[in-house]
Design a protein around this motif. Structure first.
Motif, PDB file in Angstrom:
ATOM      1  N   SER A  97       0.822  -1.204   0.000  1.00 32.56           N
ATOM      2  CA  SER A  97       0.000   0.000   0.000  1.00 32.56           C
ATOM      3  C   SER A  97       0.858   1.257   0.000  1.00 32.56           C
ATOM      4  O   SER A  97       1.379   1.661   1.038  1.00 32.56           O
ATOM      5  CB  SER A  97      -0.908   0.014   1.234  1.00 32.56           C
ATOM      6  OG  SER A  97      -1.706  -1.138   1.285  1.00 32.56           O
ATOM      7  N   CYS A 121      -2.461   4.946   2.148  1.00 28.53           N
ATOM      8  CA  CYS A 121      -3.813   5.294   1.711  1.00 28.53           C
ATOM      9  C   CYS A 121      -3.760   6.307   0.579  1.00 28.53           C
ATOM     10  O   CYS A 121      -2.690   6.743   0.182  1.00 28.53           O
ATOM     11  CB  CYS A 121      -4.604   5.854   2.900  1.00 28.53           C
ATOM     12  SG  CYS A 121      -3.862   7.333   3.621  1.00 28.53           S
ATOM     13  N   ASP A 169      -4.330   1.897   6.228  1.00 28.63           N
ATOM     14  CA  ASP A 169      -4.064   1.299   4.923  1.00 28.63           C
ATOM     15  C   ASP A 169      -5.314   1.137   4.070  1.00 28.63           C
ATOM     16  O   ASP A 169      -6.379   0.756   4.562  1.00 28.63           O
ATOM     17  CB  ASP A 169      -3.439  -0.089   5.091  1.00 28.63           C
ATOM     18  CG  ASP A 169      -1.984  -0.035   5.513  1.00 28.63           C
ATOM     19  OD1 ASP A 169      -1.486   1.060   5.811  1.00 28.63           O
ATOM     20  OD2 ASP A 169      -1.352  -1.103   5.548  1.00 28.63           O
ATOM     21  N   ASP A 170      -5.111   1.393   2.786  1.00 25.74           N
ATOM     22  CA  ASP A 170      -6.089   1.145   1.736  1.00 25.74           C
ATOM     23  C   ASP A 170      -7.373   1.954   1.875  1.00 25.74           C
ATOM     24  O   ASP A 170      -8.381   1.619   1.260  1.00 25.74           O
ATOM     25  CB  ASP A 170      -6.388  -0.355   1.608  1.00 25.74           C
ATOM     26  CG  ASP A 170      -5.113  -1.154   1.379  1.00 25.74           C
ATOM     27  OD1 ASP A 170      -4.304  -0.735   0.528  1.00 25.74           O
ATOM     28  OD2 ASP A 170      -4.908  -2.182   2.063  1.00 25.74           O
ATOM     29  N   ASN A 177      -9.448   0.182   4.696  1.00 22.15           N
ATOM     30  CA  ASN A 177     -10.382  -0.007   3.578  1.00 22.15           C
ATOM     31  C   ASN A 177     -11.602   0.913   3.588  1.00 22.15           C
ATOM     32  O   ASN A 177     -12.524   0.712   2.802  1.00 22.15           O
ATOM     33  CB  ASN A 177     -10.852  -1.460   3.483  1.00 22.15           C
ATOM     34  CG  ASN A 177      -9.720  -2.399   3.158  1.00 22.15           C
ATOM     35  OD1 ASN A 177      -8.931  -2.143   2.251  1.00 22.15           O
ATOM     36  ND2 ASN A 177      -9.617  -3.478   3.915  1.00 22.15           N
TER      37      ASN A 177
END
Length: 170
Positions: free
Chosen positions: A72, A91, A107-108, A126
């Motif tokens: 990531s 991110c 992350d993400d 996410n």
């Protein structure tokens, strides 16, 4: 002098019109756009994946920008303010975003344009922050839509103020 160093053959790329505080750290695969500022005790660590910033990004005192090894990267758009002691990790942050003091974006996550992450919010892995919204809390949730007054009165004002502040130090 700030710590600016290569890692694994990749060096930070910083335009001359950027301000980097004397005790900031920028390492590895970091690409910054024009008029960015990295403030006191901030760390931008592109050692395990790339970090790309657009123009007019300010990373305020004590903030940490990092990524996740081979998974990531971190992408930051234009006109983004990352508040004091915030953590932005692996991110994507689109244009015209205010990341509040002490908040964490994991992350993400994707933070769409014209959004505010409230101070102290934790945007969990996410999460997609929809454009034109304010997210707050732990875990962060949408609390309301943003109006044009907040976009111009907060997001644009803060980004422009940091360009002014950085001129005081050059």
């Amino acid at each position: 002098m700030p710590i600016i160093k290569p890692v694994n053959g990749k060096s930070p790329r910083i335009p001359e019109d950027c301000f980097i505080a004397e005790n900031a750290t920028i390492v590895g695969d970091v690409v910054m756009g024009s008029q960015c500022s990295i403030w006191f005790n901030a760390v931008v660590r592109g050692d395990v994946h790339f970090i790309k910033m657009g123009e007019k990004v300010n990373v305020q005192d004590g903030a940490v920008i990092h990524a996740t090894y081979q998974k990531s990267p971190t992408r930051i758009g234009n006109n983004v303010s990352i508040g004091h002691n915030a953590i932005v990790h692996g991110c994507t942050i689109h244009d015209n975003v205010l990341v509040g003091m002490g908040s964490i974006i994991m992350d993400d996550c994707v933070v769409e344009s014209n959004s505010i992450i409230a101070a102290g919010a934790v945007v969990t892995q996410n999460t997609r922050v929809e454009a034109g919204s304010i997210y707050a809390g732990v875990p962060a949730k949408k609390i309301k839509d943003i109006d044009e007054d907040l976009i111009s009165g907060e997001i644009h004002r803060i980004a422009n103020n940091y360009i002014r502040y950085s001129s005081w130090f050059k």
